[in-house]
Every structure is written in structure tokens, then in C-alpha cells.
Design an enzyme around this catalytic site. Sequence first.
Site, PDB file in Angstrom:
ATOM      1  N   SER A 110      83.560  58.538   9.211  1.00 40.08           N
ATOM      2  CA  SER A 110      82.458  57.651   8.857  1.00 40.08           C
ATOM      3  C   SER A 110      81.383  58.408   8.071  1.00 40.08           C
ATOM      4  O   SER A 110      81.689  59.079   7.093  1.00 40.08           O
ATOM      5  CB  SER A 110      81.885  56.985  10.112  1.00 40.08           C
ATOM      6  OG  SER A 110      80.954  55.981   9.785  1.00 40.08           O
ATOM      7  N   GLU A 169      75.987  45.181  14.480  1.00 37.77           N
ATOM      8  CA  GLU A 169      75.435  46.287  15.252  1.00 37.77           C
ATOM      9  C   GLU A 169      74.155  46.789  14.602  1.00 37.77           C
ATOM     10  O   GLU A 169      74.020  46.761  13.371  1.00 37.77           O
ATOM     11  CB  GLU A 169      76.423  47.450  15.307  1.00 37.77           C
ATOM     12  CG  GLU A 169      77.733  47.127  15.974  1.00 37.77           C
ATOM     13  CD  GLU A 169      78.639  48.351  16.020  1.00 37.77           C
ATOM     14  OE1 GLU A 169      79.133  48.657  17.110  1.00 37.77           O
ATOM     15  OE2 GLU A 169      78.843  49.003  14.980  1.00 37.77           O
TER      16      GLU A 169
END
Length: 550
Positions: free
Chosen positions: A147, A392
Site C-alpha cells: 500500500s 474508512e
Amino acid sequence: MTIHPLAGKRAPQEILVDIDRLRKDYYARKPDITDSAQRVSFGTSGHRGSSLRGAFNEAHILAITQAICEYRGSQVITGPLYIGKDTHALSEPAFATALEVLAANGVVAMIDNTDGYTPTPAVSHAILAYNRGRESGLADGIVITPSHNPPEDGGLKYNPPHGGPADTAVTRWIEDRANQHLSSDLKNVARIAYEKARRATTTRTCDFVGSYVSDLGSVVDMEIIRSAKLKIGVDPLGGASVAYWRPIVERYGVQVQVVNDTVDPTFRFMPLDWDGKIRMDCSSRYAMAKLIALKDRFDIAFGNDTDSDRHGIVTRAAGLMNPNHYLAAAISYLFTHRPGWRKDAAIGKTVVSSSVIDRVAAKVGRALVEVPVGFKWFVPGLLDGSLGFGGEESAGASCLRRNGTVWTTDKDGIIMDLLAVEIMARTGRDPSELYDDLTREFGAPSYERIDAPATAAQKAVLLKLSAEDVKATELAGDPIRAKLTTAPGNGAVIGGLKVVTEYGWFAARPSGTEEVYKLYAESFRGSEHLRRIQQEAQALLASTIAGVIG
């Protein structure tokens, strides 16, 4: 939180990672399995680590990939496995290692037809597209990415046939089996040479880019975006989305300028993050400093992290939007502009996301599903259409297609970018202006996440607290309305504690890697009240944990 003096500035040469050493250690260094930091460990987004620390080496990828092959066998997953990689230096060697194991195990591996980089959402999209209408012979996938982590890190995550992040039961199975392989010196791992694996009949190519790009109009109104002729700026932050924007421009005729199309595994072009590290975090105003400086050139601009599952929205008025602010604006827009969605399609948020989302949900008359941290909790609802949106606080989200069917079950930064353009094209106002409207109606919350020190013993207690352990009845001058250790939306364990009042809340979760806990807090009474919540939260947690320890 102390801000590094070079935060937001270009990385000096001396801190750049040595790519040759990184890749050499990937092959040469053998993990010490007696050291927990060097064993396979799946967090909320797969296994991550650096070859320099013995945490992401060839042995790990051999063990994990063999474990995935065995898991597929145990679950009779017999369809193709879609595998993508991002632009981190360790992603290419890890991709090669994984392919060697997949081919040796006879798994049909679908790789990019240009040997290019593949965003996480493109892998999720490919899995779901293949599985649509099938009941057997289902596909799954692997994404090789850490990520937004620093350049020296590598990562690998597994997406089962539902297309989203694997749940804890699955990752625990893979983790345990992979560590067994490490403990037995990989003697039960099958592999063949990479050149042979590439020529194997089970190694096949697919058009990740074309499949994903050609389908974008089903989830975002690309026609209204094209007709608005807005000037759009994009910074892929050196990540996997770099190859996707030109095809989007060519297919849909939108005016997109990619401000930096450089791919360099040192990420030397990145401004340093708040702590002086290189981190491709599109929610950080330090990492996004270059694009923020260009904001007045564009009607709207955005960036993505390295595997493109997160978004960072930049407007002329607000600069880089706080992720919570954009989630609220996006939810407000989507649930008033998607007539094809089920009337009972709910809104998904994590327990540490802003409570302004709760107020937006009430306004649009939709149920709110509040879940623990981790996108995996949104997968079932996105899959069956009962969740219109899942988001999120860390700038990851996805939503349904315009007709109410599943798009992706993993975070999709690209569609969240394009949704910001759709919002502006249809309303004539950017998402930050829409958020300002919401704050005038609901109040402007102050939100912050900080780290607080905690020993291993204290973290262990925090992880298993019960609501009954908390004796306090008041927080920052307001009566406590809820003490939560499970999420209201699905009853799953939070892995920490959330305390809620009418005008604010805090949530605390132990870090899995450092001797701290993460303290999230929000106030609808301003920044001074937020500071009070943070201070009282730390005192409350200290006394509660001490009381449990005795």
C-alpha cells in the site's frame, strides 16, 4: 506529534533506499522464525515488511503462496487466480517468486498482458467479473503491494472469490500454514524456475486495464464528466494507477493532466511525510504537498496511493480534503443521486470514522452499519447490494454500480477520484463546498488521531476490555451514552474500546507493531473540547487498564 523539519519537502539523497541491497537481501536473507517480527503475519491488509529486516524475503513469499495454493485446494477454488503488483521495488521479485509457486502447483495465474502494474481495485474487479453468474470454478486473487508504506517495504494480500480482503479466519489459516512451511525450511513448497513458469500453459494474460476502464461508466457518470469539460489534475504518486489515466482520457474524452508519471522505486520525487519518511499516503498533506501547490491550475485534483485503493481529493477552496470530510460529502451525494440503488441500501463506516456520517445517514434516511476497522467488513454488503457505500477514515472506500449491483469489494481510489469530478460536474460545486453545507447543518467536528504510549501488557488488556471494565460515567463534561467493545453494525469485536457522548467520542486500538495505542477522537464542540476528550480519554484508559491488571 512532532513534525519533522523536512516534512513536505523533497527527500534528500542520503535517505533514499538502496534498491540493489533491498533486492539482494530479498533473495539472500533468511528469516529467523524464532523472531516474531520475521514470521508471516497478516494484518488488516496482508503480510508486510522489509527484506532489510528479514520480514519480506523470498522465503516468506514462497511459504505464503504455497499456503494460498493449499487453501484453494481445501476450499475447492479451481478457477483462475488474478495476480497484480504495484511499483514498490520488492513487488517485482515477489511477483516472480509467487508465479514460480503458482505454476508448480498447476494454478491458472492471470497476469497483466503488458507486464504492467495493477491497482488493487482492478484485481477485485477482474475477480468479480469472472465469477459473475458462476457457482463453481471460481476465481480469486493476489495483490503484491504494501500500500502506501515506505519504499523499502513489500506486501502481499489475498482476495478470495468474493473479491475483497480475506477475513480473519482465512488469513489466519494462510498465516499458520505459511509459518509451518518456514519452520520446515520450505521442504513442502513446490516451485519451478521463473522462465519455465512464464511459459507454463497455466500462466495466461488478461487485459486488466481495458476491462476496468471500459466498465467505469457503470459506476460513475462518465458522460456528465466529459460534458462538463472540467480541468482535472492527477498525481499517481508513482503508483500502479499511472497506466490507467491515459486510457481513461482516450475512452471518455475527459480533460485529465497527470502531473507526474514517473515510476522510480526509490520514490525520490515524493515530499517527505510528517515524520520525515517517504510514504505514498494520499491522505497526508505533507506527502501530497506537490499536488496541493498546483491546486489552482485545476477545477479539481486528486492522488492515489501506490496500489490505488485510497484517494486524496484536492480542491481549490480546501486544498487536500480530510478523508472523513470527503466520505461525508460523497455519501450525501450518492444517496441522493443513485435512483438505481435499493431503497434500503445502507451506509457503511468504521467505528473510527467521523460521526458527521451518522448525521448524513439520518438526513438521507438510510441505515448506518458501523463496523470494526478493516474493509473486509463491508464485503458481504457490497456483494449483495445491501450496502450502497463502504468507507474508512483512512481514505479507502467503494460503492455500488449505478444500477445497484456490485462494482468492487475492495477499496477503489480511482472511482472515488472520478466521483469527486461527477459531483462537481452535476452540482457545479466541489466536494469541499458540499461538506461545508453539511457542517452548517450539523456542526463542524474536530477530529484527530494520535498515538499514546502503551506497554505490551497494557496493549493486551486494551485489546480485551469489556464495557463493564469502564467505570467512568462522564467524558469531557458530557454523560457517556455508550461504551463499545463490539461494533454496533455487526457485533464484531472492535479490538479496543470506543466511548461515545452526545457531542464527541474517542476510540482506542492497540498498535500491532509499536508500543503505542492509536487514539481517535472527535468533538462537535471545537478543538479545545477535542483536546479535553483526548486528555480525559488517556486518563480513563490508564485507570481502566490499571484496574484490570490489578
